[in-house]
Design a protein around this motif. Structure first.
Motif, PDB file in Angstrom:
ATOM      1  N   CYS A 103      35.081  33.468 -15.097  1.00  0.00           N
ATOM      2  CA  CYS A 103      35.518  34.931 -14.132  1.00  0.00           C
ATOM      3  C   CYS A 103      36.542  35.043 -15.202  1.00  0.00           C
ATOM      4  CB  CYS A 103      36.808  33.992 -13.093  1.00  0.00           C
ATOM      5  SG  CYS A 103      37.960  35.093 -12.550  1.00  0.00           S
ATOM      6  N   GLU A 104      37.571  36.435 -15.279  1.00  0.00           N
ATOM      7  CA  GLU A 104      38.685  36.000 -16.607  1.00  0.00           C
ATOM      8  C   GLU A 104      39.570  36.323 -15.660  1.00  0.00           C
ATOM      9  OE1 GLU A 104      36.915  38.079 -20.098  1.00  0.00           O
ATOM     10  OE2 GLU A 104      38.836  37.637 -20.915  1.00  0.00           O
ATOM     11  N   ALA A 105      40.511  36.417 -16.143  1.00  0.00           N
ATOM     12  CA  ALA A 105      42.402  36.952 -15.737  1.00  0.00           C
ATOM     13  C   ALA A 105      42.388  38.022 -17.057  1.00  0.00           C
ATOM     14  CB  ALA A 105      43.450  35.975 -15.698  1.00  0.00           C
ATOM     15  N   ALA A 106      42.318  39.001 -16.367  1.00  0.00           N
ATOM     16  CA  ALA A 106      42.845  40.742 -17.386  1.00  0.00           C
ATOM     17  C   ALA A 106      44.038  40.434 -17.501  1.00  0.00           C
ATOM     18  CB  ALA A 106      42.013  41.715 -16.646  1.00  0.00           C
ATOM     19  N   GLY A 107      44.797  41.040 -18.918  1.00  0.00           N
ATOM     20  CA  GLY A 107      46.550  40.980 -19.091  1.00  0.00           C
ATOM     21  C   GLY A 107      47.032  39.219 -20.012  1.00  0.00           C
ATOM     22  N   ASN A 108      47.998  38.940 -20.022  1.00  0.00           N
ATOM     23  CA  ASN A 108      48.637  38.778 -20.545  1.00  0.00           C
ATOM     24  C   ASN A 108      49.291  36.904 -19.863  1.00  0.00           C
ATOM     25  OD1 ASN A 108      48.991  37.192 -23.395  1.00  0.00           O
ATOM     26  ND2 ASN A 108      50.793  38.514 -23.606  1.00  0.00           N
TER      27      ASN A 108
ATOM     28  N   LYS B 224      39.958  31.644 -18.368  1.00  0.00           N
ATOM     29  CA  LYS B 224      38.613  31.896 -17.951  1.00  0.00           C
ATOM     30  C   LYS B 224      38.465  30.911 -16.606  1.00  0.00           C
ATOM     31  CE  LYS B 224      37.316  34.624 -21.780  1.00  0.00           C
ATOM     32  NZ  LYS B 224      35.829  34.820 -23.028  1.00  0.00           N
ATOM     33  N   VAL B 225      36.985  31.014 -16.098  1.00  0.00           N
ATOM     34  CA  VAL B 225      36.588  29.429 -14.875  1.00  0.00           C
ATOM     35  C   VAL B 225      35.606  29.824 -14.879  1.00  0.00           C
ATOM     36  CG1 VAL B 225      37.256  30.817 -13.231  1.00  0.00           C
ATOM     37  CG2 VAL B 225      37.222  28.253 -13.522  1.00  0.00           C
TER      38      VAL B 225
END
Length: 121
Positions: A21-26, A76-77
Motif C-alpha cells: 500500500c502506498e499513499a499518493a501525494g506528499n 508505504k506499508v
C-alpha cells in the motif's frame, strides 16, 4: 490522503502473498498504517498495524503467519502473508492516520479502495 493497495488475487491454501500500500501525494509520515479485512457477511476487522515508532500488532488469527512492515519515509506499508488459509478470504484494506490506526476513517484517517484475496482449499 489517497491510498492504493496492490497484490491481491486468487490463491491456494498454503501459498504466500505480499500486499503493498502506498499513499499518493506528499504527506508527512503517518503515525499509523494498518491492514484491515472484511470477509463476506462479516464486519471489517484489524489484521495488522504498525506505528512510525516501530511498534507492530497483528491479530491473533494471523499471528505467526502474517507480518507487517513499513517504509516510513515513503508512506508505504506491506503485509507479508504466509500459509494462507481459506478463512483469510476477503477484501483487504489499507488504512493510515496520524493517530493510533484504529480505523475510524475520515476525517481521522484514510482508507484504500481495497483488494480482494480469495484463498481456495
Amino acid at each position: 490522503a489517497q491510498l492504493k493497495e496492490s497484490g491481491g488475487g486468487l490463491m491456494q491454501a498454503g501459498e504466500s502473498l505480499t500486499l503493498s500500500c502506498e499513499a499518493a501525494g506528499n504527506w508527512t509520515s503517518f503515525n499509523a498504517m494498518a491492514w484491515y479485512r472484511q470477509a463476506p457477511g462479516k464486519s471489517r476487522e484489524l489484521v495488522a498495524r504498525a506505528t512510525i515508532w516501530g511498534r507492530t500488532e497483528v491479530a491473533d488469527s494471523v499471528k505467526g503467519r502474517f507480518t507487517i512492515a513499513r517504509e516510513n519515509a515513503e508512506n508505504k506499508v506491506h503485509l507479508q502473508m504466509n500459509n494462507l488459509k481459506p478463512e483469510d478470504t476477503g477484501v483487504y484494506y489499507c488504512y493510515a492516520d496520524y493517530g493510533a490506526g484504529l480505523g475510524r476513517g475520515p476525517p481521522y484517517g484514510a482508507w484504500g479502495p481495497g483488494t480482494q484475496i480469495t484463498v481456495s482449499s
